[in-house]
Design a protein around this motif. Sequence first.
Motif, mmCIF file in Angstrom:
data_model
loop_
_atom_site.group_PDB
_atom_site.id
_atom_site.type_symbol
_atom_site.label_atom_id
_atom_site.label_comp_id
_atom_site.label_asym_id
_atom_site.label_seq_id
_atom_site.Cartn_x
_atom_site.Cartn_y
_atom_site.Cartn_z
ATOM 1 N N SER A 165 -7.932 -11.741 44.429
ATOM 2 C CA SER A 165 -8.039 -11.394 45.932
ATOM 3 C C SER A 165 -9.351 -10.515 45.702
ATOM 4 N N GLY A 166 -9.681 -10.036 46.973
ATOM 5 C CA GLY A 166 -11.150 -9.612 46.932
ATOM 6 C C GLY A 166 -10.892 -7.928 46.916
ATOM 7 N N SER A 167 -12.049 -7.421 47.127
ATOM 8 C CA SER A 167 -12.213 -5.772 46.783
ATOM 9 C C SER A 167 -11.314 -5.235 47.811
ATOM 10 N N MET A 168 -10.666 -4.017 47.322
ATOM 11 C CA MET A 168 -10.055 -3.286 48.206
ATOM 12 C C MET A 168 -10.700 -2.364 49.080
ATOM 13 N N THR A 169 -11.884 -2.020 48.635
ATOM 14 C CA THR A 169 -12.809 -1.474 49.843
ATOM 15 C C THR A 169 -13.265 -2.510 51.004
ATOM 16 N N ASP A 170 -12.937 -3.674 51.078
ATOM 17 C CA ASP A 170 -13.149 -4.512 51.892
ATOM 18 C C ASP A 170 -11.995 -4.804 53.040
ATOM 19 N N ASN A 171 -12.090 -4.355 54.180
ATOM 20 C CA ASN A 171 -10.868 -4.632 55.329
ATOM 21 C C ASN A 171 -10.642 -6.039 55.218
ATOM 22 N N ASN A 172 -11.612 -6.898 55.344
ATOM 23 C CA ASN A 172 -11.377 -8.504 55.415
ATOM 24 C C ASN A 172 -10.304 -8.909 54.537
ATOM 25 N N ALA A 206 -6.729 -7.392 42.993
ATOM 26 C CA ALA A 206 -7.962 -7.080 43.887
ATOM 27 C C ALA A 206 -9.100 -7.150 42.963
ATOM 28 N N THR A 207 -10.133 -7.678 43.172
ATOM 29 C CA THR A 207 -11.437 -7.929 42.402
ATOM 30 C C THR A 207 -12.645 -7.127 42.994
ATOM 31 N N ASP A 208 -12.860 -5.916 42.234
ATOM 32 C CA ASP A 208 -13.910 -4.990 42.590
ATOM 33 C C ASP A 208 -15.130 -5.586 43.052
ATOM 34 N N LYS A 209 -15.628 -5.229 44.033
ATOM 35 C CA LYS A 209 -17.136 -5.770 44.401
ATOM 36 C C LYS A 209 -17.157 -7.305 44.682
ATOM 37 N N TRP A 210 -16.058 -7.890 44.663
ATOM 38 C CA TRP A 210 -15.792 -9.339 44.777
ATOM 39 C C TRP A 210 -16.916 -9.893 43.977
ATOM 40 N N SER A 211 -16.844 -9.512 42.448
ATOM 41 C CA SER A 211 -17.812 -9.686 41.497
ATOM 42 C C SER A 211 -17.283 -10.851 40.768
ATOM 43 N N THR A 213 -18.052 -11.556 37.634
ATOM 44 C CA THR A 213 -17.765 -11.101 36.286
ATOM 45 C C THR A 213 -16.567 -10.456 36.446
ATOM 46 N N ASN A 214 -16.178 -9.559 37.162
ATOM 47 C CA ASN A 214 -15.026 -8.989 37.244
ATOM 48 C C ASN A 214 -13.889 -10.067 37.265
ATOM 49 N N ALA A 215 -13.852 -11.237 38.162
ATOM 50 C CA ALA A 215 -12.786 -11.958 37.967
ATOM 51 C C ALA A 215 -12.806 -12.699 36.990
ATOM 52 N N GLN A 216 -13.892 -12.927 36.288
ATOM 53 C CA GLN A 216 -13.939 -13.782 34.801
ATOM 54 C C GLN A 216 -13.034 -12.861 33.825
ATOM 55 N N THR A 217 -13.444 -11.659 33.805
ATOM 56 C CA THR A 217 -13.057 -10.815 32.877
ATOM 57 C C THR A 217 -11.449 -10.641 32.973
ATOM 58 N N ARG A 218 -11.108 -10.688 34.171
ATOM 59 C CA ARG A 218 -9.450 -10.474 34.421
ATOM 60 C C ARG A 218 -8.700 -11.681 34.037
ATOM 61 N N ALA A 219 -9.702 -13.084 34.409
ATOM 62 C CA ALA A 219 -8.744 -14.214 34.011
ATOM 63 C C ALA A 219 -9.054 -14.396 32.588
ATOM 64 N N ASP A 220 -10.083 -14.047 31.876
ATOM 65 C CA ASP A 220 -9.861 -14.072 30.392
ATOM 66 C C ASP A 220 -8.568 -13.474 29.877
ATOM 67 N N ALA A 221 -8.159 -12.269 30.396
ATOM 68 C CA ALA A 221 -7.261 -11.340 29.880
ATOM 69 C C ALA A 221 -5.928 -11.984 30.236
ATOM 70 N N ILE A 222 -5.823 -12.589 31.407
ATOM 71 C CA ILE A 222 -4.503 -13.301 32.006
ATOM 72 C C ILE A 222 -4.311 -14.548 30.977
ATOM 73 N N LEU A 223 -5.326 -15.119 30.881
ATOM 74 C CA LEU A 223 -5.284 -16.786 29.833
ATOM 75 C C LEU A 223 -4.909 -16.097 28.338
ATOM 76 N N LEU A 243 -15.461 -15.594 43.289
ATOM 77 C CA LEU A 243 -14.157 -15.333 42.426
ATOM 78 C C LEU A 243 -13.862 -16.528 41.656
ATOM 79 N N ALA A 244 -14.068 -17.786 42.204
ATOM 80 C CA ALA A 244 -13.727 -18.992 41.939
ATOM 81 C C ALA A 244 -14.704 -19.265 40.639
ATOM 82 N N ALA A 245 -15.859 -19.185 40.665
ATOM 83 C CA ALA A 245 -16.845 -19.310 39.620
ATOM 84 C C ALA A 245 -16.388 -18.518 38.544
#
Length: 373
Positions: A165-172, A206-211, A213-223, A243-245
């Motif tokens: 999911s998206g950044s915690m600082t983004d209300n959307n 959540a993924t900080d700054k909708w990044s 790179t941050n999504a990839q790092t977390r996905a690497d760890a999960i996999l 995030l998909a990328a």
Amino acid sequence: MKKILTLVLIALLAIASLGVASAEEARGEGKTIGICLTSQALARTVLDSIYLTEYLEEMGYDVEIVYSEQDAAVQATQFETFVSMGVDGIIISPSDSTALSNAVEVAYDNEIPVMVYDALIMNSPYIEYYATDDLYAVGATQGGYIVDALGLEEGKGPFNLEIFSGSMTDNNATYFFEGAMDQLQPYIDSGMLVVKSGQVDRTSTATDKWSATNAQTRADAILSTYYSDGTHLDACLTQNDDLAAGVIAACKSAGYGTEDNPLPLTTGQDCNVSAILSIINGEQSSTVFKNIKELAYAASVGIDAVIHDEEMPWDPEMVGSYNNNAVDVTTYQVKPLLLTAENWYELIVESGFYDAEDLGMTEEELAAYAPAA
């Protein structure tokens, strides 16, 4: 296809129905609009800047754009600088939804109208107008795609799912998450969707700054932690195209993307050019088409109306409200549409949203994707 084209036509008509003064009237002549955007690194922000500038300049306004690069303190300073410059109006997409209430009060005290764009500014009684997408519907479209694509309603499964999911600082992002999880949670509860990481709440996903790179790092760890035994990851709720990328890159590094080990289903939003090309190439599975042209147009004619102390020209059928913990904010809401490999051409090419040059193709290359008559 007829349904898709009808919905696109409705969106285009919504733009037309907003109403805007002709260039000859030069309603904005001698006036300046300050625009505060989040980051030039986000592909969709580039489109925001292009369309906002286009529409405002057509009305005769001078346009000044600044980018905070997701730094809330920087954005507050930029906003207050616009106020001290005496601009005639400000359009702002907040980097942090909770960090700008004091700055907005300064604008109010100086009688400078503010149009909040894309994400809502929270906790301020001085926010009157907001232009965004139907946020809950965006998430529901993403979650519904996963349900449909996996055949969960037909009893297929169980399947493995992970959530980004998206950044915690983004209300959307809260609304996106709620919309998606209302679709997915019943199948998680029944065991038809299994989140092996156990990370299912808003904070842990959540993924900080909708990044990317941050999504990839977390996905690497999960996999590497939960799927190293050969268990296949079947789907990922990835709540925008960046995030998909990032998740797709992690999956490919882990050996996904072959006939025997296909990439998981992924979702997205914003229709970035890179995401469209990824969908065409069979990597990203879907995205949500949010008509940024319509959104920018609504914000532009909206700020123009406020500056001229006129009635808001928005179509009442497109207007709702969001509460920012202080007031109910009148909101123009763009309707989202699901985009996949089956309908991308109709949705973004036949509507005129992107052309061959935008997609990095020749006219002949693009024409080859046109559906048969």
